[in-house]
Design a protein around this motif. Structure first.
Motif, mmCIF file in Angstrom:
data_model
loop_
_atom_site.group_PDB
_atom_site.id
_atom_site.type_symbol
_atom_site.label_atom_id
_atom_site.label_comp_id
_atom_site.label_asym_id
_atom_site.label_seq_id
_atom_site.Cartn_x
_atom_site.Cartn_y
_atom_site.Cartn_z
ATOM 1 N N ASP A 120 55.538 91.005 92.352
ATOM 2 C CA ASP A 120 55.257 90.165 93.526
ATOM 3 C C ASP A 120 55.258 88.682 93.162
ATOM 4 O O ASP A 120 54.424 87.916 93.579
ATOM 5 C CB ASP A 120 53.961 90.577 94.213
ATOM 6 N N PHE A 121 56.260 88.267 92.395
ATOM 7 C CA PHE A 121 56.353 86.874 91.971
ATOM 8 C C PHE A 121 56.945 86.015 93.081
ATOM 9 O O PHE A 121 56.228 85.362 93.819
ATOM 10 C CB PHE A 121 57.168 86.779 90.674
ATOM 11 N N ASN A 122 58.249 85.991 93.231
ATOM 12 C CA ASN A 122 58.903 85.178 94.256
ATOM 13 C C ASN A 122 59.309 85.985 95.474
ATOM 14 O O ASN A 122 59.087 85.584 96.599
ATOM 15 C CB ASN A 122 60.170 84.509 93.700
ATOM 16 N N ILE A 123 59.957 87.104 95.257
ATOM 17 C CA ILE A 123 60.513 87.901 96.342
ATOM 18 C C ILE A 123 59.570 89.058 96.606
ATOM 19 O O ILE A 123 59.331 89.886 95.734
ATOM 20 C CB ILE A 123 61.921 88.410 95.972
ATOM 21 N N GLN A 124 59.037 89.102 97.816
ATOM 22 C CA GLN A 124 58.061 90.130 98.156
ATOM 23 C C GLN A 124 58.460 90.798 99.464
ATOM 24 O O GLN A 124 58.756 90.113 100.440
ATOM 25 C CB GLN A 124 56.669 89.518 98.312
ATOM 26 N N GLU A 125 58.460 92.110 99.472
ATOM 27 C CA GLU A 125 58.691 92.874 100.695
ATOM 28 C C GLU A 125 57.360 93.499 101.100
ATOM 29 O O GLU A 125 56.806 94.311 100.372
ATOM 30 C CB GLU A 125 59.762 93.944 100.483
ATOM 31 N N MET A 126 56.848 93.073 102.247
ATOM 32 C CA MET A 126 55.532 93.514 102.698
ATOM 33 C C MET A 126 55.627 94.122 104.093
ATOM 34 O O MET A 126 56.626 93.950 104.780
ATOM 35 C CB MET A 126 54.576 92.329 102.734
ATOM 36 N N VAL A 127 54.560 94.777 104.498
ATOM 37 C CA VAL A 127 54.444 95.311 105.849
ATOM 38 C C VAL A 127 53.242 94.627 106.494
ATOM 39 O O VAL A 127 52.145 94.618 105.938
ATOM 40 C CB VAL A 127 54.243 96.841 105.827
ATOM 41 N N LEU A 128 53.464 94.058 107.662
ATOM 42 C CA LEU A 128 52.394 93.423 108.433
ATOM 43 C C LEU A 128 52.110 94.298 109.637
ATOM 44 O O LEU A 128 52.984 94.498 110.486
ATOM 45 C CB LEU A 128 52.814 92.018 108.883
ATOM 46 N N ASN A 129 50.904 94.837 109.695
ATOM 47 C CA ASN A 129 50.530 95.689 110.816
ATOM 48 C C ASN A 129 50.186 94.843 112.035
ATOM 49 O O ASN A 129 49.749 93.692 111.902
ATOM 50 C CB ASN A 129 49.344 96.579 110.432
ATOM 51 N N ASN A 130 50.373 95.414 113.213
ATOM 52 C CA ASN A 130 50.124 94.720 114.470
ATOM 53 C C ASN A 130 48.714 94.126 114.512
ATOM 54 O O ASN A 130 47.736 94.809 114.227
ATOM 55 C CB ASN A 130 50.333 95.690 115.637
ATOM 56 N N GLY A 131 48.627 92.846 114.833
ATOM 57 C CA GLY A 131 47.342 92.168 114.942
ATOM 58 C C GLY A 131 46.732 91.754 113.617
ATOM 59 O O GLY A 131 45.624 91.229 113.577
ATOM 60 N N SER A 132 47.430 91.994 112.505
ATOM 61 C CA SER A 132 46.895 91.693 111.178
ATOM 62 C C SER A 132 47.441 90.374 110.644
ATOM 63 O O SER A 132 48.360 89.789 111.204
ATOM 64 C CB SER A 132 47.273 92.810 110.202
ATOM 65 N N THR A 133 46.875 89.950 109.551
ATOM 66 C CA THR A 133 47.370 88.785 108.825
ATOM 67 C C THR A 133 47.527 89.174 107.364
ATOM 68 O O THR A 133 46.911 90.125 106.889
ATOM 69 C CB THR A 133 46.408 87.579 108.913
ATOM 70 N N ILE A 134 48.358 88.433 106.670
ATOM 71 C CA ILE A 134 48.491 88.568 105.225
ATOM 72 C C ILE A 134 48.180 87.207 104.636
ATOM 73 O O ILE A 134 48.712 86.193 105.082
ATOM 74 C CB ILE A 134 49.912 89.012 104.813
ATOM 75 N N GLN A 135 47.314 87.201 103.657
ATOM 76 C CA GLN A 135 46.954 85.959 102.994
ATOM 77 C C GLN A 135 47.339 86.072 101.528
ATOM 78 O O GLN A 135 47.008 87.052 100.866
ATOM 79 C CB GLN A 135 45.448 85.703 103.122
ATOM 80 N N LYS A 136 48.071 85.087 101.032
ATOM 81 C CA LYS A 136 48.507 85.062 99.639
ATOM 82 C C LYS A 136 48.076 83.743 99.015
ATOM 83 O O LYS A 136 48.163 82.689 99.634
ATOM 84 C CB LYS A 136 50.032 85.164 99.535
ATOM 85 N N THR A 137 47.655 83.808 97.762
ATOM 86 C CA THR A 137 47.343 82.604 97.007
ATOM 87 C C THR A 137 48.563 82.226 96.190
ATOM 88 O O THR A 137 49.146 83.064 95.499
ATOM 89 C CB THR A 137 46.134 82.838 96.082
ATOM 90 N N VAL A 138 48.978 80.976 96.304
ATOM 91 C CA VAL A 138 50.151 80.465 95.594
ATOM 92 C C VAL A 138 49.685 79.309 94.723
ATOM 93 O O VAL A 138 48.929 78.448 95.175
ATOM 94 C CB VAL A 138 51.225 79.976 96.594
ATOM 95 N N TYR A 139 50.138 79.297 93.492
ATOM 96 C CA TYR A 139 49.775 78.226 92.577
ATOM 97 C C TYR A 139 50.960 77.300 92.370
ATOM 98 O O TYR A 139 52.095 77.741 92.278
ATOM 99 C CB TYR A 139 49.308 78.795 91.234
ATOM 100 N N SER A 140 50.676 76.016 92.284
ATOM 101 C CA SER A 140 51.721 75.023 92.080
ATOM 102 C C SER A 140 51.243 74.028 91.042
ATOM 103 O O SER A 140 50.059 73.685 90.986
ATOM 104 C CB SER A 140 52.002 74.294 93.402
ATOM 105 N N ASP A 141 52.187 73.544 90.218
ATOM 106 C CA ASP A 141 51.819 72.507 89.258
ATOM 107 C C ASP A 141 51.834 71.123 89.899
ATOM 108 O O ASP A 141 51.530 70.127 89.253
ATOM 109 C CB ASP A 141 52.738 72.555 88.027
ATOM 110 N N GLY A 142 52.212 71.069 91.185
ATOM 111 C CA GLY A 142 52.173 69.806 91.910
ATOM 112 C C GLY A 142 53.378 68.911 91.686
ATOM 113 O O GLY A 142 53.427 67.801 92.208
ATOM 114 N N THR A 143 54.370 69.367 90.917
ATOM 115 C CA THR A 143 55.525 68.508 90.641
ATOM 116 C C THR A 143 56.709 68.800 91.559
ATOM 117 O O THR A 143 57.612 67.983 91.654
ATOM 118 C CB THR A 143 55.998 68.659 89.183
ATOM 119 N N LYS A 144 56.722 69.969 92.209
ATOM 120 C CA LYS A 144 57.812 70.338 93.097
ATOM 121 C C LYS A 144 57.248 70.739 94.447
ATOM 122 O O LYS A 144 56.115 71.215 94.537
ATOM 123 C CB LYS A 144 58.594 71.516 92.516
#
Length: 189
Positions: A120-144
């Motif tokens: 689950d690095f860059n390309i992720q295939e997920m299922v979002l159920n009706n009325g739901s949300t998906i929350q992901k934490t993404v880290y960045s070095d702040g340079t891009k």
């Protein structure tokens, strides 16, 4: 540069179209006058095979990296959008160039980079159920810049009575993406 005969968006309900663009002007291709003839042609008859062939290369890369594990059509679309080169005079998607000019090399490089990391690095295939949300934490070095693309295959909606410029939404599933950085929320483009 966009040709004078290209199709332009948006859809009546405001969605970005085209999704992606490809070179379709003055391309050399096989021609029907003989088994060995070639001609220079323009139009979607040239741009479409370019995109279709590029998707074939993406599918081959998937097979080399992951065997028989297929990609969803929506994942391929997201990969193409994510790796497209900016086109047009302003950044971001627009109704002339969509998300940009397809760049197959960038797409397969992203796939290869993804394969060297966890699933689950860059390309992720997920299922979002009706009325739901998906929350992901993404880290960045702040340079891009942070770039996130979501795509899904929407089920067919109910056809409506034909009318000119009907702005009613046609999406069955209208997903939204929000990025939150230090308690500040950002909407896409």
């Amino acid at each position: 540069v966009m040709s004078s005969f290209s199709g332009w968006g948006p859809t009546d309900d405001g969605r970005i179209k085209p999704d992606i663009v490809a070179d379709g002007v003055g391309l050399t291709s096989c021609y029907n006058t003989s088994p060995t003839s070639y001609a220079t042609m323009s139009g979607t008859s040239m741009a479409t095979p370019s995109v279709a062939g590029s998707i074939g290369l993406i599918l081959q890369e998937q097979r080399l990296l992951h065997g028989q594990t297929p990609l969803r059509a929506s994942t391929i679309k997201g990969l193409i959008i994510e790796t497209a080169d900016e086109a047009g005079t302003t950044p971001g998607p627009d109704y002339s160039y969509g998300w940009g000019l397809m760049n197959t090399l960038k797409a397969v490089r992203l796939m290869a980079e993804n394969a060297t990391h966890s699933s689950d690095f860059n390309i992720q295939e997920m299922v979002l159920n009706n009325g739901s949300t998906i929350q992901k934490t993404v880290y960045s070095d702040g340079t891009k810049p942070i770039k996130i693309t979501i795509c899904w295959t929407d089920p067919a909606g109910t056809p409506r009575t034909p009318s000119l410029n009907n702005r009613s939404k046609l999406l069955v599933n209208d997903l939204d993406l929000r990025v939150q950085i230090n308690n500040s929320g950002y909407l896409p483009w």
